[in-house]
Scaffold this motif. Structure first.
Motif, mmCIF file in Angstrom:
data_model
loop_
_atom_site.group_PDB
_atom_site.id
_atom_site.type_symbol
_atom_site.label_atom_id
_atom_site.label_comp_id
_atom_site.label_asym_id
_atom_site.label_seq_id
_atom_site.Cartn_x
_atom_site.Cartn_y
_atom_site.Cartn_z
ATOM 1 N N MET A 1 30.435 21.017 58.114
ATOM 2 C CA MET A 1 29.887 21.062 56.763
ATOM 3 C C MET A 1 28.561 20.328 56.750
ATOM 4 N N ALA A 2 27.595 20.861 55.997
ATOM 5 C CA ALA A 2 26.295 20.220 55.843
ATOM 6 C C ALA A 2 26.150 19.723 54.410
ATOM 7 N N LEU A 3 26.049 18.408 54.252
ATOM 8 C CA LEU A 3 25.780 17.829 52.946
ATOM 9 C C LEU A 3 24.273 17.799 52.736
ATOM 10 N N THR A 4 23.823 18.267 51.570
ATOM 11 C CA THR A 4 22.395 18.304 51.275
ATOM 12 C C THR A 4 22.129 17.627 49.944
ATOM 13 N N PHE A 5 20.956 16.991 49.857
ATOM 14 C CA PHE A 5 20.579 16.242 48.661
ATOM 15 C C PHE A 5 19.155 16.605 48.269
ATOM 16 N N ASP A 6 18.975 16.956 47.000
ATOM 17 C CA ASP A 6 17.694 17.442 46.489
ATOM 18 C C ASP A 6 16.998 16.428 45.582
ATOM 19 N N ASP A 7 15.692 16.648 45.412
ATOM 20 C CA ASP A 7 14.856 16.061 44.356
ATOM 21 C C ASP A 7 14.388 14.635 44.606
ATOM 22 N N GLY A 8 14.794 14.026 45.706
ATOM 23 C CA GLY A 8 14.329 12.681 46.017
ATOM 24 C C GLY A 8 13.018 12.723 46.783
ATOM 25 N N PRO A 9 12.709 11.602 47.433
ATOM 26 C CA PRO A 9 13.461 10.342 47.397
ATOM 27 C C PRO A 9 13.218 9.576 46.101
ATOM 28 N N THR A 10 14.219 8.724 45.753
ATOM 29 C CA THR A 10 14.121 7.901 44.549
ATOM 30 C C THR A 10 14.723 6.533 44.848
ATOM 31 N N GLU A 11 14.801 5.732 43.809
ATOM 32 C CA GLU A 11 15.407 4.401 43.950
ATOM 33 C C GLU A 11 16.889 4.478 44.288
ATOM 34 N N HIS A 12 17.514 5.660 44.097
ATOM 35 C CA HIS A 12 18.937 5.821 44.431
ATOM 36 C C HIS A 12 19.159 6.130 45.911
ATOM 37 N N THR A 13 18.135 6.551 46.595
ATOM 38 C CA THR A 13 18.313 7.095 47.940
ATOM 39 C C THR A 13 18.801 6.050 48.934
ATOM 40 N N ARG A 14 18.288 4.837 48.857
ATOM 41 C CA ARG A 14 18.698 3.817 49.832
ATOM 42 C C ARG A 14 20.197 3.533 49.752
ATOM 43 N N GLU A 15 20.760 3.529 48.543
ATOM 44 C CA GLU A 15 22.201 3.306 48.403
ATOM 45 C C GLU A 15 22.977 4.456 49.032
ATOM 46 N N LEU A 16 22.487 5.676 48.844
ATOM 47 C CA LEU A 16 23.120 6.832 49.475
ATOM 48 C C LEU A 16 23.038 6.731 50.997
ATOM 49 N N ALA B 1 22.909 13.779 57.026
ATOM 50 C CA ALA B 1 22.773 14.777 55.968
ATOM 51 C C ALA B 1 21.372 15.380 56.016
ATOM 52 N N THR B 2 21.140 16.325 55.126
ATOM 53 C CA THR B 2 19.829 16.965 55.013
ATOM 54 C C THR B 2 19.279 16.691 53.622
ATOM 55 N N PHE B 3 18.052 16.171 53.573
ATOM 56 C CA PHE B 3 17.405 15.833 52.313
ATOM 57 C C PHE B 3 16.283 16.827 52.030
ATOM 58 N N PHE B 4 16.415 17.561 50.938
ATOM 59 C CA PHE B 4 15.357 18.467 50.496
ATOM 60 C C PHE B 4 14.559 17.736 49.423
ATOM 61 N N TRP B 5 13.377 17.264 49.827
ATOM 62 C CA TRP B 5 12.626 16.351 48.985
ATOM 63 C C TRP B 5 11.347 16.956 48.445
ATOM 64 N N LEU B 6 10.957 16.451 47.288
ATOM 65 C CA LEU B 6 9.732 16.889 46.619
ATOM 66 C C LEU B 6 8.527 16.136 47.178
ATOM 67 N N GLY B 7 7.411 16.850 47.292
ATOM 68 C CA GLY B 7 6.202 16.218 47.795
ATOM 69 C C GLY B 7 5.760 15.045 46.938
#
Length: 258
Positions: A64-79, A90-96
């Motif tokens: 399984m591939a867990l993916t996370f969108d719209d970061g990075p943000t202040e929440h990312t370090r905790e994740l 995991a795979t992070f799909f991040w905004l420029g």
């Protein structure tokens, strides 16, 4: 007429491949009233651009591939701490525009072994743009940002809202990039909107988990404490079921950077 042994083996191999190939289908139901792209449109895109537009992995491995969108943000370090705790990538799909704001988090995630993907510069509905504007205002700037931060650019692109025109898909192919959708939408975005509980996110993942799933979650775009708590809760349960967690590029067997 005699049938050659080689032909029989070939037919058997093709039958086996077809029998074990993962269906490029979104498992979670469509939600009306949220301006989502119809699931049938994304599934058609996967059929029309087979091998370049992905909803799930290509087979039936219990991965399984867990993916996370719209970061990075202040929440990312905790994740990132939770993922490290469970020893998974995991795979992070991040905004420029977010990567510009948090370049050190981008570096930390990549150094920890996570895969970084392009999620556009500022999250538009892609198909409302011409292919040329899509490329010049969303793809190219974001690729340059990651190149400047990491020394490489991603090969994986997740269209915001799952929205992508055929012309834009062809452009991604020309640039040696893969479009990545999802087979399981955890609806963590809706849980955050409704100020719901982590158990709601966990329930969706456990109910719709399947071999070679690509699971959609978010580390940006809103409060993400429920997402982080849900990830911490469901990973051990899926490991007990025999699931292995890997990045999207490894799931698909493609390069993650260029």
């Amino acid at each position: 007429m005699k049938t050659s042994k080689a032909l029989l083996i070939g037919v058997f191999s093709m039958t086996l491949l077809n029998a074990t190939a993962a269906e490029q289908k979104i498992r979670t139901p469509f939600l009306d009233g949220w301006d989502q792209i119809p699931l049938a449109e994304m599934e058609k895109k996967a059929a029309d651009f087979a091998g370049a537009y992905w909803i799930a992995g290509p087979g039936q491995r219990k991965q399984m591939a867990l993916t996370f969108d719209d970061g990075p943000t202040e929440h990312t370090r905790e994740l990132l701490k939770v993922l490290k705790k469970h020893n998974i990538h995991a795979t992070f799909f991040w905004l420029g525009k977010q990567a510009e704001q948090f370049p050190n988090i981008v570096k930390e995630a990549a150094a920890a072994g996570h895969t970084i993907g392009n999620h556009s510069y500022d999250h538009p509905y892609s198909s409302k743009l011409s292919a040329s504007v899509f490329n010049s205002s969303q793809i190219v700037p974001t690729q340059k940002i990651f190149q400047s931060i990491l020394g490489f650019a991603p090969t994986l692109f997740r269209p915001p809202y799952g929205d992508l025109s055929d012309a834009e898909m062809a452009l991604l192919q020309k640039n040696n990039m893969h479009a990545i959708s999802w087979s399981v939408d955890t609806r963590d975005w809706l849980v955050a909107w409704n100020k719901g509980q982590p158990a709601e996110i966990e329930k969706v993942v456990l109910n719709y988990a399947h071999p070679e799933a690509i699971v959609l979650m978010h580390d940006g775009g809103g409060p993400r404490q429920s997402t982080i708590a849900a990830v911490d809760a469901f990973i051990p349960k899926l490991k007990e079921q025999g699931y292995e967690f890997i990045t999207v590029d490894k799931l698909l067997g493609v390069a993650g950077k260029q």
